[in-house]
Design a protein around this motif. Structure first.
Motif, short mmCIF file in Angstrom:
data_model
loop_
_atom_site.label_atom_id
_atom_site.label_comp_id
_atom_site.label_asym_id
_atom_site.label_seq_id
_atom_site.Cartn_x
_atom_site.Cartn_y
_atom_site.Cartn_z
N ILE A 83 6.93 1.23 -3.17
CA ILE A 83 6.22 0.28 -2.32
C ILE A 83 4.92 0.35 -2.83
O ILE A 83 4.07 1.14 -2.62
N LEU A 84 4.30 -0.84 -3.49
CA LEU A 84 3.02 -0.78 -4.06
C LEU A 84 1.98 -1.50 -3.49
O LEU A 84 0.67 -0.94 -3.48
N ASP A 85 2.40 -2.24 -2.39
CA ASP A 85 1.28 -2.72 -1.59
C ASP A 85 1.35 -2.15 -0.14
O ASP A 85 2.28 -2.35 0.97
N LEU A 86 0.58 -1.10 -0.06
CA LEU A 86 0.80 -0.26 1.25
C LEU A 86 0.19 -0.83 2.59
O LEU A 86 0.18 -0.31 3.61
N SER A 87 -0.58 -1.94 2.36
CA SER A 87 -1.24 -2.60 3.58
C SER A 87 0.13 -3.41 3.94
O SER A 87 -0.26 -4.20 5.11
#
Length: 307
Positions: A286-290
């Protein structure tokens, strides 16, 4: 098929961000939260607010979660002396009540070593072999006895081999694409073999090499778990997939070819292809942790459809 969440904090994440993702991982029914072990960003990411240490992070999460497994893909063997790492992992395992797993690799990213003054030796594989022997040897030494090791790179004399992990055996993960030494080390030391960012075809070939190494080491075919790590980019429709791909600076077609991208039905089908060649577990990078909605969608529409 187990689904685990795998994060890359060197790209830019605070401890609080990682805690939010770990709690979502637990609440949404995923099996584990794993993180990389890097000290320098890669690519175009700004890396702010700066790196976080993998085992300090996992120590904090050990006290703030209760169910999920916690571990690294992969701890760099260049970052820590093996005796020190054995102590750190055992302590975090105690703090978590026995939920830690250790992924250990050679270390490869030379720039981060230069940036933080960490030695980057040539003989990394030979060192990794000694590290694995030492760490597993320390943990398996009976309480009240001592452990010694006289290697080329590391020497331990009459170590009390303490502390012990909470688990009788901390699972050890070894992974990679190497065709000879990587399978051989996995066959001897690993409880799980992980291949990162590989096609179905390459996965099948590498799993075959590892199975042969396991047999050569005199172990049974069920002694290892076989897993993949793949970037995840899931959307309820094509527009949402495209939005999530753009948010991480990737192209949809490339992600579909090399990872798990598309609608939930497409991703379930893709996971099935990996399962058909022997994969038992997938680490979703998961690269977009927001974007916690991403995790919610995967939990509701992908994980729920897997056996």
């Amino acid at each position: 098929m187990d689904l685990r969440i795998f994060t890359e904090p060197q790209q830019g994440a605070s401890y609080d961000t990682l805690l939010s993702v770990a709690k979502a991982t637990e609440d949404l029914g995923f099996d584990a939260f794993f993180r990389s072990d890097h000290f320098l960003r890669m690519g175009s990411a700004d890396g702010l607010p700066g790196p976080t240490d993998a085992w300090i992070t996992l120590a904090g999460l050990a006290r703030e979660t209760s169910r999920i497994k916690l571990g690294t893909l992969m701890t760099a063997g260049t970052f820590r002396l093996p005796g020190v790492l054995a102590i750190q992992v055992a302590q975090v395992d105690q703090m978590s009540g026995g939920r830690v797993e250790l992924g250990l690799g050679t270390g490869w990213y030379q720039e981060e070593h230069a940036a933080y003054g960490i030695p980057f030796p040539r003989e990394k594989f030979a060192r990794l072999e000694e590290q694995l022997a030492i760490i597993t040897g320390l943990w398996s030494t009976e309480v009240g006895k001592t452990f010694s090791y006289d290697g080329t790179y590391y020497q331990l004399t009459d170590s009390p081999a303490l502390p012990k992990p909470a688990q009788a055996k901390v699972p050890v993960l070894i992974g990679g694409h190497g065709t000879a030494r990587t399978p051989e080390l996995a066959g001897r030391y690993a409880d799980e073999f992980n291949i990162p960012f590989a096609s179905v075809e390459d996965t099948e070939r590498q799993f075959g090499r590892v199975r042969a190494a396991v047999e050569q080491a005199g172990r049974g075919p069920g002694d290892l778990v076989y897993s993949n790590a793949l970037v995840a980019c899931v959307g309820k429709d094509d527009a949402e997939v495209a939005r999530r791909a753009a948010a991480i600076g990737r192209e949809v077609d490339e992600l579909k070819a090399s990872g798990l991208a598309g609608t939930p039905a497409e991703v379930v089908d893709r996971i099935g292809q990996y399962e058909a060649v022997g994969s038992q577990r997938v680490y979703l990078q998961i690269l977009d942790l927001s974007d916690l909605d991403h995790l919610e969608l995967i939990s509701a529409e992908v994980q729920s459809r897997l056996s």
